[in-house]
Design a protein around this motif. Structure first.
Motif, mmCIF file in Angstrom:
data_model
loop_
_atom_site.group_PDB
_atom_site.id
_atom_site.type_symbol
_atom_site.label_atom_id
_atom_site.label_comp_id
_atom_site.label_asym_id
_atom_site.label_seq_id
_atom_site.Cartn_x
_atom_site.Cartn_y
_atom_site.Cartn_z
ATOM 1 N N ASN A 13 -35.566 -84.463 -54.113
ATOM 2 C CA ASN A 13 -36.224 -83.198 -54.446
ATOM 3 C C ASN A 13 -35.130 -82.230 -54.851
ATOM 4 O OD1 ASN A 13 -37.241 -80.362 -53.883
ATOM 5 N ND2 ASN A 13 -39.129 -81.515 -53.508
ATOM 6 N N THR A 15 -34.693 -79.176 -54.796
ATOM 7 C CA THR A 15 -34.339 -78.051 -53.928
ATOM 8 C C THR A 15 -33.227 -78.415 -52.954
ATOM 9 O OG1 THR A 15 -36.065 -78.576 -52.314
ATOM 10 C CG2 THR A 15 -36.648 -77.039 -54.085
ATOM 11 N N SER A 16 -32.994 -79.721 -52.748
ATOM 12 C CA SER A 16 -31.906 -80.151 -51.857
ATOM 13 C C SER A 16 -30.549 -79.720 -52.401
ATOM 14 C CB SER A 16 -31.932 -81.675 -51.677
ATOM 15 O OG SER A 16 -31.691 -82.345 -52.916
ATOM 16 N N ASP A 19 -30.248 -76.134 -51.189
ATOM 17 C CA ASP A 19 -30.151 -76.046 -49.728
ATOM 18 C C ASP A 19 -28.716 -76.198 -49.228
ATOM 19 O OD1 ASP A 19 -32.865 -75.692 -49.593
ATOM 20 O OD2 ASP A 19 -33.322 -77.739 -48.958
ATOM 21 N N LYS A 50 -39.546 -71.244 -48.539
ATOM 22 C CA LYS A 50 -40.272 -72.039 -47.543
ATOM 23 C C LYS A 50 -41.580 -71.354 -47.139
ATOM 24 C CE LYS A 50 -36.287 -74.475 -45.599
ATOM 25 N NZ LYS A 50 -35.425 -74.698 -44.416
ATOM 26 N N ARG A 86 -40.365 -77.343 -53.571
ATOM 27 C CA ARG A 86 -40.138 -77.896 -52.233
ATOM 28 C C ARG A 86 -41.397 -78.602 -51.724
ATOM 29 N NH1 ARG A 86 -36.193 -77.050 -48.811
ATOM 30 N NH2 ARG A 86 -35.453 -75.175 -49.866
ATOM 31 N N SER A 163 -40.706 -78.461 -43.848
ATOM 32 C CA SER A 163 -39.969 -79.687 -44.158
ATOM 33 C C SER A 163 -40.247 -80.075 -45.601
ATOM 34 C CB SER A 163 -40.400 -80.827 -43.220
ATOM 35 O OG SER A 163 -40.064 -80.504 -41.885
ATOM 36 N N THR A 164 -39.183 -80.200 -46.372
ATOM 37 C CA THR A 164 -39.339 -80.522 -47.790
ATOM 38 C C THR A 164 -40.160 -81.795 -47.966
ATOM 39 O OG1 THR A 164 -37.183 -79.541 -48.234
ATOM 40 C CG2 THR A 164 -38.089 -80.972 -49.941
#
Length: 530
Positions: A13, A15-16, A19, A50, A86, A163-164
């Motif tokens: 994903n 978005t990691s 992060d 989130k 996410r 949690s993604t």
């Protein structure tokens, strides 16, 4: 760089990537036209994202769904994208310049479950007359609107624990619409894996983003270029992005570059052209600027020389498409050849081929082509595989542009393979403008082409045949222009209109736009020769 370096893990994903920088590091410095300012950290941005992911899930919008967003250069744009992605929800970007018909087409064709719109743009959605069976929610951003849910209210009290979602690299992340020469806009499908490859190409090989940089990429949300640079290339590299929410003024742009000590600038050739014409240009201090990139259309020599002579900054060209990432450009550490598009980012994936799909020798004009297994190429056109296949020749996807290359593999642009118009960085399909004009009661027939322009590169020009009973009066021109602005995105309107008695056509009745383009090029050449 190896091919394998661009391949995302199977479970991935995007978005990691962001992060990794979850800290008090500054993500965005925002300023608006009134002088209001905000500073947002990576931790704040990620936390808000989130919360928004929880908001979407609570509404029943989940992994595999799609939302459309029409939001300008505000912090909420980043929060919306981070939250949706996410949660495994794909985003359909929409420009604030879109009109009701443009919006309803994207919602219906893209099967969007929600539209999330800045408070000042909700009218265009409310004026839609077509049925939109997939649409379940309308969410207003940065203010309340009657009949709409409020993003502020939905976010208030929403949990920031999330949690993604377990997304596959081939899951859709973006569905971006791009103009074509005929028919409706095409929905370009980009996966999370595309973002992985993009992040390992453009920020490093072209934008030259370094640790601690402040980066200003001026593209607005609603365009694929915003996803390219202000969003992914900035946040995915953990640097600070400058965001300015206001109308373009060249003096203001120069002042912001100075005040925020910008290190990397990416904007359109039109912006560079207008900045180059500012009086007392030398009074601005751009000494912190180490990289200045341009994309959307070719830069002209005069502007390049002005920036080099005034600031000792070498403007760098870049070429790519909604369907890809940066493909060709003035790459980091490579010599600049004025007038050239630059070199391919990866030689083995980008080349020039003939009509049979064979690479052409140096000096021969052919089609710019991308190998179909290039990791930063789009997946397909949404629900229209036949339009994808129409752009495929053997193992290659054709960009629609033509070029030649020299002995050192520098590419030299030769023109469009089709009729798409690029004006001030906007890609405009002539059919969309023609369809709008033909709805006017006075218009019998029309053809739209690019007309060379010293500021915008090209402008949209319409050749119009009037119905019997109407006179080719100059006063009709602004009426037609206003009419087109009401029918479709205002940037597409014809800045020039010429009334003609007929249009060049083939024996089968198809308009020969190429003849009209040649006419405009000849006229431009004659004008320069005076």
């Amino acid at each position: 760089m190896e091919f394998t370096d661009l391949i995302a893990p199977q479970k991935y994903n995007l978005t990691s990537e962001i992060d990794r920088f979850n800290s008090d590091r500054i993500a965005l410095r925002w300023e608006n036209e009134s002088g209001e300012k905000r500073t947002v950290t990576y931790h704040e941005l990620i936390t808000k994202g989130k919360q928004f992911a929880n908001v979407l899930n609570k509404l029943g919008i989940k992994k595999g769904d799609k939302i459309m967003t029409i939001v300008p250069r505000i912090i909420d744009a980043y929060i919306i994208y981070l939250g949706a992605l996410r949660a495994g929800i794909a985003v359909i970007p929409g420009s604030e310049l879109l009109r009701s018909g443009d919006i309803s087409f994207r919602i219906n064709q893209g099967q969007a479950k929600a539209i999330i719109t800045y408070k000042d743009f909700t009218d265009q959605v409310d004026h839609i007359e077509e049925q939109m069976t997939s649409l379940q929610y309308k969410i207003s951003v940065a203010g309340d609107t009657d009949g709409w849910l409020s993003m502020n209210a939905l976010m208030d009290g929403a949990s920031d624990v999330y949690s993604t979602v377990d997304t596959d690299k081939d899951d859709m992340a973006f569905l971006t619409y791009t103009s074509g020469t005929s028919g409706t806009p095409k929905g370009v499908v980009h996966t999370h894996a595309w973002a992985y490859a993009h992040l390992r190409i453009a920020p490093k090989k072209w934008l030259n983003i370094k640790e601690g940089d402040t980066v200003w990429a001026t593209a607005g949300p609603g365009w694929q270029k915003w996803i390219w640079s202000p969003f992914l290339s900035v946040l995915g590299k953990g640097v600070t992005g400058l965001v300015y929410f206001g109308r373009f003024h060249p003096e203001k742009q120069l002042q912001l570059l100075q005040d925020y000590k910008v290190n990397v600038l990416c904007c359109t050739p039109t912006e560079y052209r207008l900045m180059s014409k500012v009086d007392h240009l030398k009074e601005y201090d751009l000494s912190n600027l180490h990289t200045a990139c341009s994309a959307g259309e070719a830069l002209n020599r005069g502007v390049i020389d002005i920036f080099k002579n005034t600031f000792d900054i070498q403007l760098k060209d870049g070429y790519g498409q909604t369907e890809s990432t940066l493909l060709i450009g003035t790459l980091v550490g490579k010599d600049v050849r004025i007038g050239s598009m630059g070199q391919p980012i990866l030689n083995e994936f980008i080349t020039i081929i003939d009509e049979d799909g064979n690479p052409v020798p140096e000096g021969v004009v052919g089609n710019i082509a991308v190998r179909r297994d290039f990791p930063a190429l789009f997946k397909t056109y949404y629900q229209e595989p036949e339009r994808y296949q129409a752009a495929v020749l053997g193992d290659y996807f054709l960009t629609g542009d033509r070029a030649s290359r020299d002995a050192d593999n520098y590419f030299w642009f030769q023109g469009r393979r089709d009729d798409v118009i690029i004006s001030s960085g906007y890609t405009i399909g002539p059919t969309e403008v023609e369809d709008a004009l033909l709805k006017h009661e006075a218009v019998k027939d029309c053809a739209v082409v690019a007309k060379p322009d010293t500021i915008r590169g090209n402008i949209v020009k319409a050749f119009v045949v009037l119905k019997d009973g109407y006179t080719a009066d100059p006063s009709l021109i602004p009426q037609l222009q206003k009419f087109v602005k009401q029918q479709t995105a205002p940037y597409k309107y014809p800045r020039a209109i010429e009334f003609v008695s007929d249009l060049p056509k083939t024996v089968s009745g198809k308009i020969m736009r190429s003849k009209l383009r040649e006419l405009e090029l000849r006229r431009a050449g004659e004008k320069q020769g005076k």
